[in-house]
Design a protein around this motif. Structure first.
Motif, PDB file in Angstrom:
ATOM      1  N   LYS A   1       0.832  -1.207   0.000  1.00 39.50           N
ATOM      2  CA  LYS A   1       0.000   0.000   0.000  1.00 39.50           C
ATOM      3  C   LYS A   1       0.863   1.253   0.000  1.00 39.50           C
ATOM      4  CE  LYS A   1      -3.802  -2.306   2.274  1.00 39.50           C
ATOM      5  NZ  LYS A   1      -4.728  -2.338   3.379  1.00 39.50           N
ATOM      6  N   THR A   2       2.159   1.092  -0.203  1.00 42.20           N
ATOM      7  CA  THR A   2       3.107   2.198  -0.151  1.00 42.20           C
ATOM      8  C   THR A   2       3.101   3.001  -1.443  1.00 42.20           C
ATOM      9  OG1 THR A   2       4.523   0.850   1.259  1.00 42.20           O
ATOM     10  CG2 THR A   2       5.540   2.766   0.237  1.00 42.20           C
ATOM     11  N   TRP A   3       3.117   4.313  -1.302  1.00 45.14           N
ATOM     12  CA  TRP A   3       3.232   5.239  -2.432  1.00 45.14           C
ATOM     13  C   TRP A   3       4.547   5.985  -2.255  1.00 45.14           C
ATOM     14  CZ3 TRP A   3      -0.455   6.072  -6.384  1.00 45.14           C
ATOM     15  CH2 TRP A   3      -1.622   5.320  -6.254  1.00 45.14           C
ATOM     16  N   ASN A   4       5.426   5.886  -3.244  1.00 45.67           N
ATOM     17  CA  ASN A   4       6.740   6.520  -3.181  1.00 45.67           C
ATOM     18  C   ASN A   4       6.811   7.717  -4.115  1.00 45.67           C
ATOM     19  OD1 ASN A   4       7.995   4.506  -1.438  1.00 45.67           O
ATOM     20  ND2 ASN A   4       7.755   3.139  -3.189  1.00 45.67           N
ATOM     21  N   LYS A   5       7.401   8.792  -3.628  1.00 44.28           N
ATOM     22  CA  LYS A   5       7.598   9.984  -4.452  1.00 44.28           C
ATOM     23  C   LYS A   5       8.711   9.696  -5.455  1.00 44.28           C
ATOM     24  CE  LYS A   5       8.157  14.986  -4.003  1.00 44.28           C
ATOM     25  NZ  LYS A   5       8.366  16.071  -3.021  1.00 44.28           N
ATOM     26  N   ARG A   6       8.419   9.889  -6.737  1.00 44.08           N
ATOM     27  CA  ARG A   6       9.368   9.600  -7.809  1.00 44.08           C
ATOM     28  C   ARG A   6       9.431  10.760  -8.787  1.00 44.08           C
ATOM     29  NH1 ARG A   6      11.496   6.439  -4.795  1.00 44.08           N
ATOM     30  NH2 ARG A   6      11.028   4.214  -4.784  1.00 44.08           N
ATOM     31  N   TRP A   7      10.623  10.984  -9.305  1.00 46.95           N
ATOM     32  CA  TRP A   7      10.837  11.986 -10.348  1.00 46.95           C
ATOM     33  C   TRP A   7      10.582  11.287 -11.677  1.00 46.95           C
ATOM     34  CZ3 TRP A   7      11.024  16.986 -10.825  1.00 46.95           C
ATOM     35  CH2 TRP A   7      11.572  17.572 -11.956  1.00 46.95           C
ATOM     36  N   CYS A   8       9.592  11.758 -12.422  1.00 46.46           N
ATOM     37  CA  CYS A   8       9.196  11.117 -13.678  1.00 46.46           C
ATOM     38  C   CYS A   8       9.536  12.030 -14.846  1.00 46.46           C
ATOM     39  CB  CYS A   8       7.703  10.813 -13.657  1.00 46.46           C
ATOM     40  SG  CYS A   8       7.247   9.679 -12.333  1.00 46.46           S
ATOM     41  N   VAL A   9      10.133  11.442 -15.868  1.00 47.28           N
ATOM     42  CA  VAL A   9      10.539  12.184 -17.053  1.00 47.28           C
ATOM     43  C   VAL A   9       9.938  11.486 -18.263  1.00 47.28           C
ATOM     44  CG1 VAL A   9      12.478  13.031 -18.414  1.00 47.28           C
ATOM     45  CG2 VAL A   9      12.694  12.850 -15.915  1.00 47.28           C
TER      46      VAL A   9
ATOM     47  N   ILE B   1      11.574   6.701 -14.738  1.00 48.55           N
ATOM     48  CA  ILE B   1      11.205   6.928 -13.342  1.00 48.55           C
ATOM     49  C   ILE B   1      12.476   6.863 -12.491  1.00 48.55           C
ATOM     50  CG2 ILE B   1       9.807   6.122 -11.414  1.00 48.55           C
ATOM     51  CD1 ILE B   1       7.998   4.792 -13.621  1.00 48.55           C
ATOM     52  N   TYR B   2      12.761   7.976 -11.839  1.00 44.72           N
ATOM     53  CA  TYR B   2      13.960   8.098 -11.016  1.00 44.72           C
ATOM     54  C   TYR B   2      13.574   8.206  -9.548  1.00 44.72           C
ATOM     55  CZ  TYR B   2      16.377   9.347 -15.358  1.00 44.72           C
ATOM     56  OH  TYR B   2      16.900   9.355 -16.627  1.00 44.72           O
ATOM     57  N   LYS B   3      14.531   7.885  -8.691  1.00 41.78           N
ATOM     58  CA  LYS B   3      14.308   8.026  -7.261  1.00 41.78           C
ATOM     59  C   LYS B   3      14.328   9.504  -6.861  1.00 41.78           C
ATOM     60  CE  LYS B   3      15.439   6.023  -2.872  1.00 41.78           C
ATOM     61  NZ  LYS B   3      16.075   4.906  -2.198  1.00 41.78           N
ATOM     62  N   HIS B   4      15.211  10.296  -7.500  1.00 42.85           N
ATOM     63  CA  HIS B   4      15.374  11.709  -7.156  1.00 42.85           C
ATOM     64  C   HIS B   4      15.396  12.563  -8.420  1.00 42.85           C
ATOM     65  CE1 HIS B   4      16.490  10.318  -3.169  1.00 42.85           C
ATOM     66  NE2 HIS B   4      17.400   9.531  -3.713  1.00 42.85           N
ATOM     67  N   SER B   5      15.177  13.857  -8.257  1.00 42.43           N
ATOM     68  CA  SER B   5      15.192  14.769  -9.405  1.00 42.43           C
ATOM     69  C   SER B   5      16.591  14.956  -9.979  1.00 42.43           C
ATOM     70  CB  SER B   5      14.600  16.131  -9.028  1.00 42.43           C
ATOM     71  OG  SER B   5      15.359  16.728  -8.002  1.00 42.43           O
TER      72      SER B   5
ATOM     73  N   GLU C   1      18.242  12.699 -11.133  1.00 38.67           N
ATOM     74  CA  GLU C   1      18.252  11.689 -12.191  1.00 38.67           C
ATOM     75  C   GLU C   1      19.493  10.808 -12.139  1.00 38.67           C
ATOM     76  OE1 GLU C   1      17.312  13.372 -16.040  1.00 38.67           O
ATOM     77  OE2 GLU C   1      15.617  14.482 -15.217  1.00 38.67           O
ATOM     78  N   ASP C   2      20.009  10.573 -10.928  1.00 44.60           N
ATOM     79  CA  ASP C   2      21.186   9.728 -10.805  1.00 44.60           C
ATOM     80  C   ASP C   2      20.842   8.266 -10.507  1.00 44.60           C
ATOM     81  OD1 ASP C   2      20.267  10.247  -8.257  1.00 44.60           O
ATOM     82  OD2 ASP C   2      22.240  10.588  -7.385  1.00 44.60           O
ATOM     83  N   LYS C   3      19.615   7.993 -10.106  1.00 44.94           N
ATOM     84  CA  LYS C   3      19.239   6.601  -9.828  1.00 44.94           C
ATOM     85  C   LYS C   3      17.951   6.265 -10.573  1.00 44.94           C
ATOM     86  CE  LYS C   3      18.482   3.091  -6.560  1.00 44.94           C
ATOM     87  NZ  LYS C   3      19.148   2.227  -5.774  1.00 44.94           N
ATOM     88  N   LEU C   4      18.120   5.663 -11.736  1.00 44.05           N
ATOM     89  CA  LEU C   4      16.982   5.249 -12.547  1.00 44.05           C
ATOM     90  C   LEU C   4      16.344   4.013 -11.929  1.00 44.05           C
ATOM     91  CD1 LEU C   4      15.360   5.668 -15.183  1.00 44.05           C
ATOM     92  CD2 LEU C   4      16.992   4.155 -16.303  1.00 44.05           C
ATOM     93  N   LYS C   5      15.051   4.103 -11.620  1.00 42.86           N
ATOM     94  CA  LYS C   5      14.339   2.994 -10.995  1.00 42.86           C
ATOM     95  C   LYS C   5      13.642   2.102 -12.024  1.00 42.86           C
ATOM     96  CE  LYS C   5      13.696   2.666  -7.044  1.00 42.86           C
ATOM     97  NZ  LYS C   5      14.379   1.821  -6.079  1.00 42.86           N
ATOM     98  N   ARG C   6      13.090   2.715 -13.059  1.00 43.62           N
ATOM     99  CA  ARG C   6      12.314   1.937 -14.018  1.00 43.62           C
ATOM    100  C   ARG C   6      12.156   2.723 -15.319  1.00 43.62           C
ATOM    101  NH1 ARG C   6       9.212  -2.367 -14.157  1.00 43.62           N
ATOM    102  NH2 ARG C   6       9.287  -2.720 -11.925  1.00 43.62           N
ATOM    103  N   ILE C   7      11.984   1.976 -16.387  1.00 41.90           N
ATOM    104  CA  ILE C   7      11.661   2.545 -17.695  1.00 41.90           C
ATOM    105  C   ILE C   7      10.384   1.869 -18.168  1.00 41.90           C
ATOM    106  CG2 ILE C   7      12.346   2.746 -20.114  1.00 41.90           C
ATOM    107  CD1 ILE C   7      15.265   2.644 -19.127  1.00 41.90           C
ATOM    108  N   ILE C   8       9.405   2.671 -18.533  1.00 40.91           N
ATOM    109  CA  ILE C   8       8.191   2.129 -19.150  1.00 40.91           C
ATOM    110  C   ILE C   8       8.230   2.594 -20.600  1.00 40.91           C
ATOM    111  CG2 ILE C   8       5.678   2.010 -19.131  1.00 40.91           C
ATOM    112  CD1 ILE C   8       5.773   2.864 -16.173  1.00 40.91           C
ATOM    113  N   ARG C   9       8.500   1.658 -21.492  1.00 38.93           N
ATOM    114  CA  ARG C   9       8.605   2.003 -22.911  1.00 38.93           C
ATOM    115  C   ARG C   9       7.226   2.322 -23.469  1.00 38.93           C
ATOM    116  NH1 ARG C   9      11.693  -2.982 -25.197  1.00 38.93           N
ATOM    117  NH2 ARG C   9      10.191  -2.510 -26.816  1.00 38.93           N
ATOM    118  N   ALA C  10       7.162   3.354 -24.281  1.00 43.80           N
ATOM    119  CA  ALA C  10       5.885   3.791 -24.858  1.00 43.80           C
ATOM    120  C   ALA C  10       5.260   2.716 -25.738  1.00 43.80           C
ATOM    121  CB  ALA C  10       6.080   5.083 -25.657  1.00 43.80           C
ATOM    122  N   ASP C  11       6.076   1.931 -26.415  1.00 47.27           N
ATOM    123  CA  ASP C  11       5.516   0.896 -27.287  1.00 47.27           C
ATOM    124  C   ASP C  11       4.930  -0.284 -26.511  1.00 47.27           C
ATOM    125  OD1 ASP C  11       7.947  -0.184 -26.460  1.00 47.27           O
ATOM    126  OD2 ASP C  11       8.532  -0.890 -28.449  1.00 47.27           O
TER     127      ASP C  11
END
Length: 155
Positions: free
Chosen positions: A14-22, A30-34, A36-46
């Motif tokens: 049930k946890t919601w984490n604040k993420r920097w999204c580009v 999706i990064y942990k911080h603004s 942009e030094d720790k990339l958490k995930r990539i969601i490809r548009a395709d």
């Protein structure tokens, strides 16, 4: 487009984490911080199947991004931000799908007119390999053995 969104942790959490999204022309990073030094995930548009507003108890401005493997939930800080993010993600998905369709049509047209090589005949008879949906950084950068800088900049 970039900014902070809250992303729901996967699974039953049930946890919601604040993420920097580009949002770039090919993917949502999706990064942990603004910084942009720790990339958490990539969601490809395709890979995005749908983007929609959803209702979640105790969370007001939520939208989800559905892929074949998982649904990601994000919370914006306002209704305007919610509308902007969903519209922009849909625009990127539509652009990627349109360019993919155009490329597919070009390849199809070229293949009807070009003579086939012996290798093409051999490989076309083999079943397609299952697509691994690996969202790691290495996969995004070197998908199909090629470097893909478009995940990190809009050229």
């Amino acid at each position: 487009m970039e900014g902070f969104l809250y992303k729901k942790a996967g699974g039953a959490s049930k946890t919601w984490n604040k993420r920097w999204c580009v949002l770039r022309s090919q993917a949502l990073l999706i990064y942990k911080h603004s910084s942009e030094d720790k990339l958490k995930r990539i969601i490809r548009a395709d890979e995005i199947v749908d983007v929609r507003h959803v209702s979640r108890r105790n969370h007001e401005f939520v939208f989800d991004i559905e892929t074949p493997e998982r649904t990601f939930y994000f919370e914006a800080s306002s209704e305007q931000e919610l509308v902007t993010w969903t519209a922009r993600v849909r625009d990127v998905v539509a652009a990627v799908n349109a360019s993919s369709d155009a490329a597919s049509n070009r390849r199809s047209s070229e293949s009807r007119h070009a003579p086939r090589t012996m290798a093409q005949d051999v490989f076309s008879s083999l079943p397609a390999a299952p697509r691994a949906h690996d969202t790691t950084l290495a996969h995004a950068i070197f998908a199909n053995g090629k470097y893909h800088p478009q995940f990190f900049c809009d050229a």
